[in-house]
Write a protein that holds these residues in place. Structure first.
Motif, short mmCIF file in Angstrom:
data_model
loop_
_atom_site.label_atom_id
_atom_site.label_comp_id
_atom_site.label_asym_id
_atom_site.label_seq_id
_atom_site.Cartn_x
_atom_site.Cartn_y
_atom_site.Cartn_z
N LYS A 1 21.41 56.53 75.26
CA LYS A 1 20.66 56.76 76.49
C LYS A 1 21.49 56.45 77.74
O LYS A 1 21.40 57.16 78.73
N SER A 2 22.29 55.38 77.69
CA SER A 2 22.99 54.96 78.91
C SER A 2 24.02 55.99 79.36
O SER A 2 24.43 56.00 80.52
N GLY A 3 24.49 56.83 78.44
CA GLY A 3 25.25 58.01 78.85
C GLY A 3 26.71 57.79 79.19
O GLY A 3 27.23 56.67 79.13
N THR B 1 29.14 67.55 74.81
CA THR B 1 28.58 66.20 74.86
C THR B 1 27.10 66.26 75.25
O THR B 1 26.75 66.99 76.17
N VAL B 2 26.28 65.52 74.54
CA VAL B 2 24.89 65.39 74.98
C VAL B 2 24.53 63.92 75.08
O VAL B 2 25.04 63.08 74.34
N GLU B 3 23.66 63.62 76.03
CA GLU B 3 23.17 62.25 76.21
C GLU B 3 21.71 62.25 75.79
O GLU B 3 20.91 63.04 76.28
N ALA B 4 21.37 61.36 74.88
CA ALA B 4 20.00 61.34 74.36
C ALA B 4 19.03 60.90 75.45
O ALA B 4 19.28 59.92 76.14
N PRO B 5 17.93 61.62 75.63
CA PRO B 5 16.95 61.21 76.63
C PRO B 5 16.11 60.01 76.18
O PRO B 5 15.55 59.30 77.01
N ASP B 6 16.00 59.77 74.89
CA ASP B 6 15.25 58.61 74.39
C ASP B 6 15.70 58.31 72.97
O ASP B 6 16.44 59.09 72.37
N ASN B 7 15.23 57.18 72.44
CA ASN B 7 15.73 56.73 71.14
C ASN B 7 15.19 57.55 69.96
O ASN B 7 15.60 57.33 68.83
N PHE C 1 24.83 51.82 67.53
CA PHE C 1 24.10 51.44 66.31
C PHE C 1 22.69 52.03 66.26
O PHE C 1 22.10 52.13 65.20
N HIS C 2 22.18 52.46 67.41
CA HIS C 2 20.84 53.07 67.41
C HIS C 2 20.79 54.33 66.56
O HIS C 2 19.73 54.77 66.15
N THR D 1 15.12 43.32 76.72
CA THR D 1 14.87 44.76 76.76
C THR D 1 16.17 45.47 77.14
O THR D 1 17.16 44.82 77.50
N GLN E 1 20.48 45.47 63.51
CA GLN E 1 19.75 45.94 64.68
C GLN E 1 18.51 45.08 64.92
O GLN E 1 18.09 44.32 64.06
N GLN F 1 9.79 66.50 77.45
CA GLN F 1 10.57 65.41 76.86
C GLN F 1 11.45 65.94 75.71
O GLN F 1 12.62 65.61 75.61
N ASP G 1 20.61 69.80 77.86
CA ASP G 1 21.96 69.26 77.84
C ASP G 1 22.82 70.04 76.84
O ASP G 1 23.96 70.41 77.11
N ARG H 1 20.02 66.66 80.96
CA ARG H 1 18.65 66.19 80.66
C ARG H 1 17.88 65.85 81.93
O ARG H 1 16.66 65.86 81.95
N TYR I 1 13.57 65.78 83.95
CA TYR I 1 12.85 64.77 84.73
C TYR I 1 12.53 65.29 86.12
O TYR I 1 11.50 64.96 86.71
#
Lengths: 334, 347
Positions: free
Chosen positions: A33-35, A62-68, A91-92, A187, B173, B307, B314, B322, B326
């Motif tokens: 997510k942090s990209g 390259t893609v950045e995940a919008p959520d987990n 690790f996610h 968090t 984790q 979402q 992307d 992405r 938003y």
């Protein structure tokens, strides 16, 4: 004579071109997510892929995940588009890589920071505790009163691993030294909270810490600020962060994700790609302390001699650096 | 009388649809500046949402939590409360759902196991919702402040339990132990791996049920009476305190059911940071639905599509990331919120 040379050059480059066009390698990179702009872990992986694009002539996306929850569908999309290698960072992504590796047994994956234990996945892990041990030793060498600090981002086992190695390194140089430690939160926000990091760093400095090792992603910037204002020292993490505040960043604990990613792609191109767990430690310099012109004055030749001696001892096994992951598993067995 | 209300809600619906279309249109115009064709972007979003069984399943997987958090915002809103705490409530619900295996590890019947987990998730989220309801009713604390603060407390509490009480010792984790298979929900085969099954019908039924309950029960009447005018409601003997506490308990409980989608349906454990900000997007879902309970269904689907599409944008384009997803979400909210745009002409 010259024209023959030119002709050979043209023919040669044509050959290279046609060759690379025939066997164009496509690399898909899935970031957390942090990209790619996190100045740290994901940025490093992105650099590795970009370097491969330049030096090896591979095509990358390259893609950045919008959520987990998005990792699995993004990896899957790459696989369905017939990408040759999918690089999953962080690790996610462990579970999603395992699921996709089972679903697409012919697809090659590279997973950074976890062991997928799948036959078509190259799992790359870093011995963070070894690098942390070296910077811990360096921190102790720069603390006359024997007080140093540790600042973690989110309280997760990975960061505990940094902390444990660091503390061991400090104690190796000065067994009586005290390590103050703080975590920024529980968090994901903890990776991105420089103001809080700065406040906690002020607190640690006021309590007598002379050097703080910060493993907290973007939040680290706050610790560098605090070190400058208090005229103390900080140690960066993951990428080389010595340049952020020259003169106040003693060194950075490097985690060469870029090298690991680049190596994997290079091996694939050469047909030598292997799967299974690959560990990068101080021996292969996959983890290391950063030296450049920004900290050349801070780290003396004598310091370096001591650190290199420690490195040699870790490699030969004379020094056993405690590993939080192993200790954690040991607790389970009891 | 009934004809008038239907008419008003129809008008609200039309306004919402127009607003959403305007937002989408503006968003697509923005891609034009980057050099990507808006039609291509629309096609990518459509493909990403409905292109295959897997894609559709994932879209429903993103939509389902938004149905619940949309409800969690819309219901208290009718009683005059603004619940920003759905994120914390769903966290506590999910944590409670993952704790069920520790409390009852030897349940044999899947029906009983799942019913138990539903009760846990509902009560876990419900308590977290009832706390600000109680503080509002008894102490007059503003629910916006308390629900926001409770989001952070929920993050802290769940992290403590995940790392020190329910931790999976085999995992590096931040996640809890895997639930026994009796607690796992089945997914549809045709979704080809996307973690969504018959649960989606149950959730839709819940929305429809709550819609009728709001309109045809005494509680629903009292709730709306307090929301319209708490003093007048008080004169008629309706206790606003009771309504506030019960509506927040219900909202929290409904938000807590997100835990069933995630813990029982998807990862079979509690993972820190699993939520794609469902609690906050739920506010937007309720807003676009204009507080209409049934309107939450299309509204949640719209946000679910966006979402799901964020990553695909992307992946499929060179220049759009992405973030466009938003931007479109934001523009849709603005389009719907810009109520004056549609009403001024009537006067």
């Amino acid at each position: 004579m010259q024209s023959i040379q030119k002709l050979a050059l043209v023919l040669g480059s044509l050959l290279v071109l046609s060759h690379s066009a025939m066997a164009e390698i496509k690399v898909g990179l899935v970031l957390e997510k942090s990209g790619k702009d996190d100045k740290s872990f994901n940025a490093s992986a992105y650099q590795g892929v970009k370097r491969a694009e330049k030096e090896l002539g591979v095509t990358t996306k390259t893609v950045e995940a919008p959520d987990n929850s998005a990792y699995e569908s993004l990896q899957r999309a790459f696989s369905e588009k017939k990408f040759d290698i999918i690089v999953a960072v962080g690790f996610h992504q462990l579970e999603s890589v395992r699921n996709n590796a089972a679903r697409f047994p012919n697809q090659k994956f590279v997973l950074v920071d976890e062991d997928a234990k799948m036959p078509n996945v190259r799992s790359v892990m870093f011995e963070e505790q070894e690098g942390s041990y070296l910077v811990g030793a360096l921190a102790a060498l720069h603390s006359k009163a024997g007080k140093v600090g540790f600042m973690g981002g989110m309280d997760v086992p990975l960061i505990r691993r940094f902390q444990l190695g660091y503390e061991a390194g400090v104690k190796k140089i000065n067994p009586k030294a005290e390590v103050l430690s703080n975590y920024l939160g529980v968090t994901g926000e903890a990776w991105n909270n420089p103001p809080k990091a700065k406040e906690l760093a002020f607190d640690q400095f006021n309590r007598g810490a002379e050097v703080i090792f910060v493993a907290a992603g973007n939040s680290g910037l706050g610790v560098f600020d605090a070190a400058q204002e208090k005229n103390k020292l900080a140690i960066g993490v993951d990428s080389n962060q010595n340049w952020v505040k020259p003169g106040y960043v003693l060194t950075s604990m490097l985690k060469h994700v870029d090298e690991a990613v680049f190596d994997s792609i290079k091996l694939y191109k050469e047909g030598k790609f292997t799967t299974g767990l690959i560990r990068y430690g101080v021996q292969s310099k996959g983890v290391d302390y950063a030296m450049d012109e920004n900290n050349a004055k801070l780290v003396t030749a004598n310091d370096r001699k001591k650190l290199e001696a420690l490195r040699a001892d870790i490699i030969t096994g004379k020094i056993k650096v405690p590993d939080y992951y192993l200790i954690q598993n040991g607790q389970k067995k009891k | 009388m009934k004809a008038i209300t239907m008419n008003a809600s129809m008008r609200a619906l039309v306004k919402s649809i127009l607003g959403a279309m305007l937002g989408l249109f503006l968003g697509l115009m923005i891609c034009w500046f980057t050099g990507e064709s808006p039609i291509k972007i629309l096609k990518i979003l459509f493909q990403s949402a409905f292109g295959s069984g897997y894609d559709f399943g994932m879209t429903l997987f993103y939509t389902a939590p938004l149905l619940l958090t949309g409800l969690a915002v819309a219901i208290p809103f009718k009683s005059g409360l603004f619940n920003i705490g759905a994120e914390g409530q769903l966290t506590m619900g999910a944590l409670a759902a993952s704790a069920v295996a520790v409390v009852a590890p030897n349940v044999q019947s899947p029906v009983l196991a799942i019913a138990l987990a539903v009760v846990f998730a509902f009560v876990g989220g419900g308590i977290w919702g009832a706390i600000p309801g109680f503080l509002k009713a008894k102490r007059g604390s503003h629910e916006v402040i308390t629900t926001i603060m409770l989001n952070f407390i929920a993050a802290g509490v769940s992290a403590y339990f995940t790392l020190y009480v329910l931790k999976d010792p085999n995992s590096a984790q931040a996640e809890t132990l895997l639930l026994p298979s009796v607690y796992h929900l089945k997914a549809f085969e045709c979704f080809n791996g996307a973690p969504m099954g018959p649960l989606i019908f149950w959730l839709l039924a819940l929305v429809v049920f709550l819609y009728f309950w709001m309109w045809h029960s005494v509680w629903g009447y009292e709730l709306k009476a307090v929301g319209e005018n708490e003093k007048a409601a008080g004169v008629y003997g309706i206790s606003k305190q009771k309504i506030w506490m019960s509506s927040m308990f219900l909202a929290g409980g409904v938000a807590g059911l997100v835990g069933i989608i995630e813990v029982l349906g998807n990862s079979h454990r509690f993972k820190i940071g699993f939520s794609a900000d469902y609690g906050f997007v739920g506010i937007a879902v309720a807003l676009v639905a204009r507080g209409n309970i049934l309107g939450i269904i299309p509204s949640a689907l719209l946000f679910g599509i966006l979402q799901k599409g964020a990553g695909s944008l992307d992946l499929e384009t060179d220049k759009v990331t992405r973030d466009l997803s938003y931007i479109i979400q934001g523009l849709i909210i603005l389009g719907v919120a810009a109520e004056g745009l549609w009403t001024r002409k009537r006067k």
